[in-house]
Write a protein that holds these residues in place. Structure first.
Motif, PDB file in Angstrom:
ATOM      1  N   ASP A 130      -4.861  17.346  -5.076  1.00 35.15           N
ATOM      2  CA  ASP A 130      -3.869  17.664  -4.060  1.00 35.15           C
ATOM      3  C   ASP A 130      -4.194  16.832  -2.834  1.00 35.15           C
ATOM      4  OD1 ASP A 130      -2.681  19.475  -5.735  1.00 35.15           O
ATOM      5  OD2 ASP A 130      -3.854  21.166  -4.988  1.00 35.15           O
ATOM      6  N   LEU A 131      -3.249  15.995  -2.432  1.00 28.94           N
ATOM      7  CA  LEU A 131      -3.450  15.130  -1.273  1.00 28.94           C
ATOM      8  C   LEU A 131      -2.795  15.758  -0.058  1.00 28.94           C
ATOM      9  CD1 LEU A 131      -2.672  11.741  -3.041  1.00 28.94           C
ATOM     10  CD2 LEU A 131      -4.924  12.517  -2.266  1.00 28.94           C
ATOM     11  N   GLU A 132      -3.521  15.687   1.055  1.00 27.70           N
ATOM     12  CA  GLU A 132      -3.009  16.302   2.284  1.00 27.70           C
ATOM     13  C   GLU A 132      -2.015  15.363   2.963  1.00 27.70           C
ATOM     14  OE1 GLU A 132      -5.152  18.970   5.718  1.00 27.70           O
ATOM     15  OE2 GLU A 132      -6.028  17.050   5.209  1.00 27.70           O
ATOM     16  N   THR A 133      -0.839  15.277   2.371  1.00 35.35           N
ATOM     17  CA  THR A 133       0.227  14.462   2.936  1.00 35.35           C
ATOM     18  C   THR A 133       1.538  15.040   2.432  1.00 35.35           C
ATOM     19  OG1 THR A 133       1.277  12.286   2.945  1.00 35.35           O
ATOM     20  CG2 THR A 133       0.018  12.828   1.002  1.00 35.35           C
ATOM     21  N   GLU A 134       2.610  14.842   3.220  1.00 33.93           N
ATOM     22  CA  GLU A 134       3.883  15.425   2.788  1.00 33.93           C
ATOM     23  C   GLU A 134       4.647  14.516   1.859  1.00 33.93           C
ATOM     24  OE1 GLU A 134       6.213  17.401   5.702  1.00 33.93           O
ATOM     25  OE2 GLU A 134       4.460  18.360   6.603  1.00 33.93           O
ATOM     26  N   GLN A 135       4.253  13.233   1.823  1.00 33.17           N
ATOM     27  CA  GLN A 135       4.889  12.360   0.836  1.00 33.17           C
ATOM     28  C   GLN A 135       4.020  11.210   0.399  1.00 33.17           C
ATOM     29  OE1 GLN A 135       8.541  11.440   2.680  1.00 33.17           O
ATOM     30  NE2 GLN A 135       7.615  10.629   4.528  1.00 33.17           N
ATOM     31  N   LEU A 136       4.338  10.733  -0.781  1.00 32.65           N
ATOM     32  CA  LEU A 136       3.599   9.627  -1.369  1.00 32.65           C
ATOM     33  C   LEU A 136       4.642   8.754  -2.037  1.00 32.65           C
ATOM     34  CD1 LEU A 136       0.700   8.625  -2.251  1.00 32.65           C
ATOM     35  CD2 LEU A 136       1.112   9.839  -4.379  1.00 32.65           C
ATOM     36  N   ASN A 137       4.601   7.437  -1.758  1.00 35.16           N
ATOM     37  CA  ASN A 137       5.586   6.589  -2.426  1.00 35.16           C
ATOM     38  C   ASN A 137       4.952   5.753  -3.531  1.00 35.16           C
ATOM     39  OD1 ASN A 137       4.568   4.172  -1.249  1.00 35.16           O
ATOM     40  ND2 ASN A 137       5.706   4.630   0.627  1.00 35.16           N
ATOM     41  N   GLU A 138       5.814   5.124  -4.291  1.00 36.07           N
ATOM     42  CA  GLU A 138       5.410   4.323  -5.453  1.00 36.07           C
ATOM     43  C   GLU A 138       4.360   3.269  -5.089  1.00 36.07           C
ATOM     44  OE1 GLU A 138       7.938   4.874  -8.138  1.00 36.07           O
ATOM     45  OE2 GLU A 138       6.409   4.081  -9.502  1.00 36.07           O
ATOM     46  N   GLU A 139       4.590   2.557  -3.968  1.00 35.67           N
ATOM     47  CA  GLU A 139       3.681   1.473  -3.574  1.00 35.67           C
ATOM     48  C   GLU A 139       2.300   2.020  -3.252  1.00 35.67           C
ATOM     49  OE1 GLU A 139       6.853   1.676  -1.892  1.00 35.67           O
ATOM     50  OE2 GLU A 139       7.567   0.451  -3.558  1.00 35.67           O
ATOM     51  N   GLN A 140       2.278   3.185  -2.559  1.00 32.11           N
ATOM     52  CA  GLN A 140       0.984   3.773  -2.189  1.00 32.11           C
ATOM     53  C   GLN A 140       0.202   4.197  -3.431  1.00 32.11           C
ATOM     54  OE1 GLN A 140       2.590   6.822   0.418  1.00 32.11           O
ATOM     55  NE2 GLN A 140       1.674   5.811   2.199  1.00 32.11           N
ATOM     56  N   ALA A 141       0.890   4.853  -4.347  1.00 31.70           N
ATOM     57  CA  ALA A 141       0.221   5.308  -5.574  1.00 31.70           C
ATOM     58  C   ALA A 141      -0.322   4.110  -6.341  1.00 31.70           C
ATOM     59  CB  ALA A 141       1.189   6.111  -6.435  1.00 31.70           C
ATOM     60  N   GLU A 142       0.475   3.055  -6.387  1.00 28.40           N
ATOM     61  CA  GLU A 142       0.055   1.848  -7.097  1.00 28.40           C
ATOM     62  C   GLU A 142      -1.148   1.194  -6.432  1.00 28.40           C
ATOM     63  OE1 GLU A 142       3.034  -1.330  -7.897  1.00 28.40           O
ATOM     64  OE2 GLU A 142       3.988   0.284  -9.056  1.00 28.40           O
ATOM     65  N   ALA A 143      -1.114   1.122  -5.103  1.00 31.54           N
ATOM     66  CA  ALA A 143      -2.217   0.487  -4.368  1.00 31.54           C
ATOM     67  C   ALA A 143      -3.514   1.261  -4.576  1.00 31.54           C
ATOM     68  CB  ALA A 143      -1.870   0.403  -2.880  1.00 31.54           C
ATOM     69  N   ALA A 144      -3.435   2.581  -4.529  1.00 36.63           N
ATOM     70  CA  ALA A 144      -4.646   3.398  -4.711  1.00 36.63           C
ATOM     71  C   ALA A 144      -5.161   3.266  -6.145  1.00 36.63           C
ATOM     72  CB  ALA A 144      -4.343   4.866  -4.381  1.00 36.63           C
ATOM     73  N   GLU A 145      -4.240   3.218  -7.092  1.00 36.88           N
ATOM     74  CA  GLU A 145      -4.643   3.057  -8.493  1.00 36.88           C
ATOM     75  C   GLU A 145      -5.330   1.700  -8.687  1.00 36.88           C
ATOM     76  OE1 GLU A 145      -1.909   4.271 -11.960  1.00 36.88           O
ATOM     77  OE2 GLU A 145      -2.035   2.092 -12.116  1.00 36.88           O
ATOM     78  N   GLN A 146      -4.784   0.680  -8.042  1.00 39.09           N
ATOM     79  CA  GLN A 146      -5.376  -0.657  -8.158  1.00 39.09           C
ATOM     80  C   GLN A 146      -6.779  -0.704  -7.563  1.00 39.09           C
ATOM     81  OE1 GLN A 146      -2.930  -3.784  -6.565  1.00 39.09           O
ATOM     82  NE2 GLN A 146      -1.501  -3.576  -8.270  1.00 39.09           N
ATOM     83  N   LEU A 147      -6.918  -0.130  -6.370  1.00 36.16           N
ATOM     84  CA  LEU A 147      -8.238  -0.133  -5.724  1.00 36.16           C
ATOM     85  C   LEU A 147      -9.246   0.632  -6.585  1.00 36.16           C
ATOM     86  CD1 LEU A 147     -10.248  -0.626  -3.423  1.00 36.16           C
ATOM     87  CD2 LEU A 147      -9.237   1.327  -2.201  1.00 36.16           C
ATOM     88  N   ALA A 148      -8.835   1.794  -7.087  1.00 38.40           N
ATOM     89  CA  ALA A 148      -9.736   2.600  -7.918  1.00 38.40           C
ATOM     90  C   ALA A 148     -10.163   1.824  -9.163  1.00 38.40           C
ATOM     91  CB  ALA A 148      -9.046   3.909  -8.309  1.00 38.40           C
ATOM     92  N   ASN A 149      -9.220   1.143  -9.779  1.00 39.73           N
ATOM     93  CA  ASN A 149      -9.562   0.376 -10.985  1.00 39.73           C
ATOM     94  C   ASN A 149     -10.439  -0.835 -10.670  1.00 39.73           C
ATOM     95  OD1 ASN A 149      -8.436   1.632 -13.475  1.00 39.73           O
ATOM     96  ND2 ASN A 149      -6.565   1.592 -12.262  1.00 39.73           N
ATOM     97  N   ARG A 150     -10.309  -1.354  -9.435  1.00 39.74           N
ATOM     98  CA  ARG A 150     -11.185  -2.463  -9.045  1.00 39.74           C
ATOM     99  C   ARG A 150     -12.622  -1.961  -8.908  1.00 39.74           C
ATOM    100  NH1 ARG A 150     -10.203  -4.496  -3.489  1.00 39.74           N
ATOM    101  NH2 ARG A 150     -12.363  -3.892  -3.131  1.00 39.74           N
ATOM    102  N   ILE A 151     -12.766  -0.781  -8.301  1.00 38.99           N
ATOM    103  CA  ILE A 151     -14.107  -0.194  -8.134  1.00 38.99           C
ATOM    104  C   ILE A 151     -14.726   0.066  -9.517  1.00 38.99           C
ATOM    105  CG2 ILE A 151     -15.366   1.830  -7.263  1.00 38.99           C
ATOM    106  CD1 ILE A 151     -14.345  -0.039  -5.017  1.00 38.99           C
ATOM    107  N   ILE A 152     -13.898   0.467 -10.462  1.00 38.45           N
ATOM    108  CA  ILE A 152     -14.386   0.701 -11.833  1.00 38.45           C
ATOM    109  C   ILE A 152     -14.840  -0.620 -12.444  1.00 38.45           C
ATOM    110  CG2 ILE A 152     -13.650   1.337 -14.168  1.00 38.45           C
ATOM    111  CD1 ILE A 152     -11.813   3.462 -12.814  1.00 38.45           C
ATOM    112  N   LEU A 153     -14.015  -1.644 -12.298  1.00 36.18           N
ATOM    113  CA  LEU A 153     -14.318  -2.951 -12.883  1.00 36.18           C
ATOM    114  C   LEU A 153     -15.594  -3.552 -12.280  1.00 36.18           C
ATOM    115  CD1 LEU A 153     -13.124  -4.955 -14.931  1.00 36.18           C
ATOM    116  CD2 LEU A 153     -11.988  -6.088 -13.022  1.00 36.18           C
ATOM    117  N   GLU A 154     -15.821  -3.295 -11.010  1.00 35.74           N
ATOM    118  CA  GLU A 154     -17.021  -3.840 -10.353  1.00 35.74           C
ATOM    119  C   GLU A 154     -18.298  -3.167 -10.855  1.00 35.74           C
ATOM    120  OE1 GLU A 154     -14.794  -5.152  -6.190  1.00 35.74           O
ATOM    121  OE2 GLU A 154     -16.207  -3.468  -6.183  1.00 35.74           O
TER     122      GLU A 154
END
Ligand SMILES: [Zn+2]
Length: 402
Positions: A130-154
């Protein structure tokens, strides 16, 4: 207090232990307390481990007042010797992947957008935060997913450290810790510092991948569903098989599938509309036929398995066609009877009165007005018997509306 082996090494799946105590709780469930254990008890959003203690299956693990209760399917027979314990490693490693993935993903949302994680659930199929925000858009979700996967790859290290409350200020914690002494930190250097009692792999690479599935707004937060680790592969496999089946069923390649479904839904709707029109036409002919057959203006028919809507339409057509008509239509539907009473404009009998009398016979419910009424009840008499009864009532003089 028992040694918590999972804090020494999260990869222990086989160990021996002495049973300190075995007893039944107030609900009669058997539980054992060991001198050391690698079984993780439910806590911090992570579910318990399962496995075996000796021959006995461990069905639940809970920590109660600092003691770890291993709930068993049956009691351990020999308590004098050491018991051999095994953990269901597939389940545990899956939990480690999901849990570490959650830390990484929560940190990614925090770094990129300052969205704090205020809830976490590790379910059988998916994980939610649960994220403490009233909205989340497609670009934000994608950016966070990308960063998380980069940390995994590293393939960064995931460290754990026990610290005192005083030492906490040395670390840039993602959120305040609830525990005040013996604080355990799970650290991904330069990325995430978080108080957590769960089990985690040694490196981010073991999380393998993070994939967002969906999210929805809930009051003042956003609940985001995702999966990590082997679940990404197994869900991909599941979805791919489903897609292949659908491409065969729709006879369309994957890229044209959406269009194919839209077309199918539209043509189904058009067909439905056409059937409805044809049925209307048929009812019209049927109404005429019944009217032609009967010599006086009183029409009573018993059908099998017709809907109340069909009976209503038919009755309306008949009284429109012949304003002298009085129509009683009954349908026997398994153990139910449906009844429609209708009269043409030139008649005076009260359909409401006739219906309410008839419904008493079949323990039924219904409603309507003086010219048109319908209802249904239990088949306590046959359709013919009900029709006889209804026609008798209709023949009485006092049945006209006041
Ligand atoms: Zn955690």
């Amino acid at each position: 207090m028992a040694t918590k082996l999972y804090y020494h090494d999260a990869y222990i799946s086989l160990f021996t232990a002495h049973v300190l105590r075995q007893e039944q709780d107030k609900d009669g469930r058997w539980l054992a307390v060991l001198d050391q254990t690698a079984f993780y008890p439910t806590g911090g959003g992570q579910p318990f481990d399962t496995g075996f203690i000796g021959e006995q299956q461990v069905v639940n693990v809970e920590e109660v007042d600092g003691e770890i209760f291993h709930y068993l399917d049956s009691p351990i027979q020999d308590l004098s010797n050491e018991v051999c314990c095994t953990i269901n490693w597939e389940r545990r490693f899956d939990h480690m992947q999901q849990h570490a993935g959650q830390h990484i993903f929560s940190a990614a949302f925090d770094h990129l957008f300052g969205y704090k994680t205020i809830g976490f659930h590790l379910g059988n199929d998916a994980v939610t935060i649960d994220l403490e925000t009233e909205q989340l858009n497609e670009e934000q979700a994608e950016a966070a997913e990308q960063l998380a996967n980069r940390i995994i790859l590293e393939n960064r290290t995931i460290e754990t450290k026990w610290v005192t409350e005083g030492e906490l200020s040395l670390y840039p914690l993602r959120k305040e810790t609830k525990v005040k002494d013996n604080i355990r930190l799970v650290i991904i250097p330069e990325f995430d510092y978080n108080g957590c009692g769960g089990t985690h792999p040694k490196t981010t690479g073991e999380v393998r991948a993070i994939k967002v599935l969906n999210w929805e707004r809930q009051k003042k937060k956003v609940r985001l569903t995702f999966i990590c680790g082997e679940r990404v592969l197994s869900q991909f496999d599941q979805k791919q098989k489903l897609l292949l089946k659908l491409t065969q069923l729709l006879n369309a390649p994957e890229r044209d599938m959406e269009q194919a479904v839209v077309k199918m839904v539209e043509s189904a709707k058009a067909a439905e509309k056409q059937i409805e029109e044809q049925l209307g036409l048929l009812l019209h002919y049927e109404a005429r036929e019944w009217l032609d057959k009967c010599t006086d203006h009183q029409i009573g028919i018993v059908f099998q398995n017709r809907t109340i809507q069909e009976l209503q339409k038919l009755a309306r057509l008949m009284i429109t066609e012949n304003n002298q008509a009085i129509v009683f239509l009954i349908s026997e539907n398994e153990n139910r009877l449906q009844l429609v009473c209708a009269r043409g404009e030139a008649r005076a009998e009260s359909m409401k009165k006739i219906l309410s009398n008839a419904l008493k016979v079949i323990n039924g419910k219904g409603g309507g007005n003086d010219s048109f009424a319908q209802g249904g009840g239990d088949a306590l008499v046959s359709g013919e018997q009900l029709l006889d009864y209804v026609q008798q009532i209709a023949s009485k003089d006092d049945i006209c509306n006041e």
